[in-house]
Motif scaffolding. Sequence first.
Motif, PDB file in Angstrom:
ATOM      1  N   ARG A  45       0.836  -1.209   0.000  1.00 20.54           N
ATOM      2  CA  ARG A  45       0.000   0.000   0.000  1.00 20.54           C
ATOM      3  C   ARG A  45       0.871   1.259   0.000  1.00 20.54           C
TER       4      ARG A  45
ATOM      5  N   ALA B 175       1.943   1.877  -3.502  1.00 19.44           N
ATOM      6  CA  ALA B 175       0.846   2.445  -4.304  1.00 19.44           C
ATOM      7  C   ALA B 175       0.784   3.962  -4.143  1.00 19.44           C
TER       8      ALA B 175
ATOM      9  N   SER C 249       1.056   2.233  -9.591  1.00 18.32           N
ATOM     10  CA  SER C 249       0.313   2.413  -8.346  1.00 18.32           C
ATOM     11  C   SER C 249      -0.904   1.498  -8.283  1.00 18.32           C
TER      12      SER C 249
ATOM     13  N   TYR D 297       0.241  -2.136  -7.653  1.00 19.31           N
ATOM     14  CA  TYR D 297       0.721  -2.363  -6.284  1.00 19.31           C
ATOM     15  C   TYR D 297      -0.450  -2.438  -5.309  1.00 19.31           C
ATOM     16  N   TRP D 298      -1.458  -1.594  -5.529  1.00 20.74           N
ATOM     17  CA  TRP D 298      -2.654  -1.670  -4.695  1.00 20.74           C
ATOM     18  C   TRP D 298      -3.346  -3.022  -4.865  1.00 20.74           C
TER      19      TRP D 298
END
Length: 458
Positions: free
Chosen positions: A306, A309, A410, A413-414
């Motif tokens: 997180r 992200a 981003s 990755y989230w």
Amino acid sequence: MISPSANDAVNEKADYSVSRSRAWFGFAMIFLLMMSDYIDRQIIVSLFPHLKEEWGLSDKQLGGLVSVISVVVAIGSIPVAMLADRFGRVKSIFVMATVWSMATISCMFARNYGQLFASRAVVGLGETGYGSVGSALISALFPKRLHATLLGAFFAASSVGAVLGVVLGGVIAEHWGWRAAFGAVGFPGLVMALLFLLVPDYKNVIVKIRPTIDSKGAGAHLSRLIKTLSRGPTMWILCVAGSFQMIVVSAMWSWMPSFFNRYHGMPVAVAAKYAAVLVLFGAFGALFWGWVADRVSRREGANKLRLLALTTVLTAVLFIAAFTLSLTQSLQFALILAGGSMMTCTVGVSVSAILDVTHPGLRSTGAAVHAFAINLFGLAVGPFLGGVISDHWSLQTAMAIIPAAGFFASFFYWKASRSYGADAALAADMLTDTATDVVSQPEGYAARAVGGLQKAQA
């Protein structure tokens, strides 16, 4: 009766696979060779103006001299890592460092673009697998609580090496010509390759994949290997996320010296020094964000993803603002440095997450899958794409457009943060179901045997 403090000391010592001094010596050598790797890889970017003037090369051709290394590294990363998992990491790294150093030296004898391109490809051949094998060696030597920090520091060495490569290339070329720059950085790498043979290795665990009725041919074996590596989607999502972010990193590293030279009228050596400051901020960022990730993930491991992200979005915003807004030179440089301190946030953290969700007997191979993706679809794309956009529009346009890849990084990755917990739990079950790696030490040191592999199911 042993006191609680004494127990803590024993447990802390047991976290290291070898003595602390030998583990830290190993890390120092891994760090130095990563520096050598990126010195040899990035020295070319400060030589772009000289090559453009002497051979009349286009920006696309110049970008190709950087991208070819990443393409070769990507193609060979998985096979080389599998061989390292089978035959030994230290010996494999010795061979790698010897090859890339010799190839760098050979660049000084190139007489045309084709010869230089071929030599650069061999540099990539030598560097193939080093990041993944080095990561696996660090993860074996040190306790898990230090992994993200040390892997961040390990990949920060790439930024330090890139800084030295850019600065040394600019200064040496200015005084002795661009050819001398390759020889000056190639020979120290050979010395470090020999010293690396003193690093402790860990005994290889042979993963036996259970055959099935339809297990005919290499394709079926490869399919079972992929299933054994990781049983959830997190590894593959991280590969996509890391690739998008590496497009940004490689473009900035490759084209920043030329940007300062063309748009701010800086001499080549001065432009190289300004660009080196950016890369140095990236080295600090890799270490800092790895440290932050270790701390935010103590309560929940997915927090480190997180964090990525968030930082990848901020990186994109800072760079886009720097190259699109009408700013003074000092303010533009400040925004570039701010973006540079965040753009490398993913390098160590992403690999640590990969290792968390990978089969314990295939650490090098799991890291190599990630290396394959970020090299072929990230590091190879950034410099070449920047050159293509520059040839068609302008270099400033390229620098403004490419950072948008961070928005895609981003998102992925989230997405990876949502599956990380379950996949890490599966990997932990594999670890308890199998034996951990055995660390072997040179003669004169007692081997610490922690078991052998009992089973690994496809």
